[in-house]
Design an enzyme around this catalytic site. Structure first.
Site, short mmCIF file in Angstrom:
data_model
loop_
_atom_site.label_atom_id
_atom_site.label_comp_id
_atom_site.label_asym_id
_atom_site.label_seq_id
_atom_site.Cartn_x
_atom_site.Cartn_y
_atom_site.Cartn_z
N LYS A 255 77.98 77.06 14.61
CA LYS A 255 78.54 78.33 14.15
C LYS A 255 79.07 78.24 12.72
CE LYS A 255 78.69 81.26 17.85
NZ LYS A 255 78.45 80.41 19.00
N SER B 231 84.55 83.87 21.33
CA SER B 231 85.01 83.07 22.46
C SER B 231 85.39 81.67 22.03
CB SER B 231 83.94 83.02 23.54
OG SER B 231 82.77 82.42 23.01
N GLU C 76 69.33 79.96 28.93
CA GLU C 76 70.57 80.64 29.31
C GLU C 76 71.16 80.05 30.58
OE1 GLU C 76 69.18 84.70 29.85
OE2 GLU C 76 70.68 85.29 28.40
N GLY D 231 74.15 84.14 33.79
CA GLY D 231 74.17 85.16 32.75
C GLY D 231 72.81 85.32 32.11
N ASP E 85 71.02 87.79 31.09
CA ASP E 85 70.69 89.07 30.43
C ASP E 85 69.57 88.91 29.40
OD1 ASP E 85 73.02 87.68 29.02
OD2 ASP E 85 72.27 89.03 27.47
N SER F 187 74.09 72.35 20.67
CA SER F 187 74.72 73.34 19.79
C SER F 187 76.18 73.08 19.47
CB SER F 187 74.56 74.73 20.40
OG SER F 187 75.12 74.76 21.70
C1 PLP Z 1 77.88 80.51 20.11
C2 PLP Z 1 77.33 79.34 20.79
C3 PLP Z 1 76.10 79.40 21.45
C4 PLP Z 1 75.30 80.68 21.55
O1 PLP Z 1 74.83 81.07 20.28
P1 PLP Z 1 74.24 82.55 20.03
O2 PLP Z 1 73.90 82.57 18.59
O3 PLP Z 1 75.29 83.53 20.41
O4 PLP Z 1 73.05 82.68 20.93
C5 PLP Z 1 75.61 78.25 22.01
N1 PLP Z 1 76.30 77.08 21.96
C6 PLP Z 1 77.48 76.98 21.34
C7 PLP Z 1 78.18 75.67 21.33
C8 PLP Z 1 78.04 78.11 20.73
O5 PLP Z 1 79.22 77.99 20.11
#
Ligand code: PLP
Length: 323
Positions: A54, A79, A205, A209, A211, A305
């Site tokens: 992010k 979040s 996903e 969830g 969606d 991520s």
């Molecule tokens: C925000 C986040 C996601 C999801 O990313 P999107 O761009 O909303 O699909 C996945 N993993 C982590 C660790 C995140 O912080």
């Protein structure tokens, strides 16, 4: 309506964030390869600043503002990881930051966001409309609202992770990316199309969830109630107006994995690769480990991520059993 980003926007984002965001390592594991019959390349955004990809989108979005707006400040709702990302990006770029966060967000994330100097406004995830709260704060203070996924500069910034990954590994057969609101998946898909034509891109996903899967397969954005899953970074209710068309056009399919599979993957990364990966960060890897996507014989990029999870919570989740 803002314009959809393209790969050129990802290239501009990579230039803007250079020197602020880390170029994270790509790791491999013979154990993971043996277990799956694939060559897996893990893009370790758990080692990104603030512990998640992010920071890329946040840094790019703030860098793209004009100077006067940046000085007035920004507001974000999140979040957790987007909050920390905007908070640190704001501090580094001299922008005052207000963050709208759910009251039940992991305490480490709330504390870290305040620690970066942001003002935190709490809301009830199951009752309040965070977007409305964010918009009201933005209007009252002349602040720029930076959403967590549905913004061209955010999508382009998130795409820089896949750009680096494919630059490091060369062409891939498959790219597995976790899916919340789709900023990371949309940005990644733009890069795969440009840098590794023929690479199949999958969104992953949480089962609870799905969606995104339903939206992808039906062709209409499907909204759901806030899903209850360990993957708190993917508790989004719907894909975005900008992310959805990119995902529809460039992604092969969206699959789901169970929370139990996320815990198995967390345990694997801790035990075998000595890494802390948060539950949401394990979505893509869990798809490879469970066979939700058939990876056998393929060169596979797997985006990890993020790594933000309370240590006590982490121990509780992975305690018992072995990878
Ligand atoms: C925000 C986040 C996601 C999801 O990313 P999107 O761009 O909303 O699909 C996945 N993993 C982590 C660790 C995140 O912080």
């Amino acid at each position: 309506m803002l314009n959809a980003p393209d790969y050129a926007a990802v290239v501009r984002a990579a230039e803007r964030i250079a020197g602020m965001a880390h170029r994270t390592p790509v790791m491999t594991s013979r154990t993971a390869d043996a277990r799956t019959g694939a060559s897996l390349f893990f893009k370790c955004e758990n080692f990104q600043r603030v512990g998640a990809f992010k920071f890329r989108g946040a840094t790019n979005a703030l860098a793209a503002l004009d100077d006067a707006q940046r000085r007035r400040g920004v507001v974000a709702f999140s979040s957790g990881n987007h909050a920390q990302a905007i908070a640190l990006a704001g501090r580094l770029q001299g922008a005052p930051v207000t963050i709208v966060m759910p009251r039940d967000a992991p305490s480490a994330k709330v504390a870290a966001t305040r620690g970066y100097g942001a003002e935190v406004v709490l809301y009830d995830r199951y009752a309040d409309d965070r977007e409305a709260i964010g918009r009201a704060l933005a209007e009252a203070g002349g602040l720029a609202l930076i959403p967590p996924f549905d913004h061209p500069d955010v999508i382009a910034g998130q795409g820089t992770a896949a750009k680096e990954l494919i630059e490091d590994t060369g062409p891939l057969d498959l790219l597995l990316v976790c899916l919340g609101g789709g900023g990371l998946l949309a940005g990644s898909a733009l890069c795969a199309e440009a840098l590794s034509p023929g690479c199949a891109v999958y969104g992953v996903e949480p089962e609870a969830g799905n969606d995104g899967q339903r939206s992808f397969r039906s062709g209409e954005i499907v909204s759901i109630a806030v899903p209850r899953t360990l993957a708190d970074g993917a508790q989004t209710q719907a894909l975005g107006r900008l992310t959805f068309p990119i995902i529809r056009r460039l992604v092969t399919d969206v699959v789901t994995v169970s929370d139990a599979a996320l815990v198995d993957a967390m345990r694997f990364f801790a035990e075998r690769m000595r890494m802390v990966v948060e539950p949401t960060g394990c979505l893509a890897a869990a798809a490879a480990f469970t066979g939700a996507v058939d990876v056998r014989g393929k060169r596979v990029g797997v985006v990890l991520s993020g790594g933000n999870v309370d240590l006590a919570r982490f121990a509780e989740l992975i305690g018992g059993g072995t990878a």
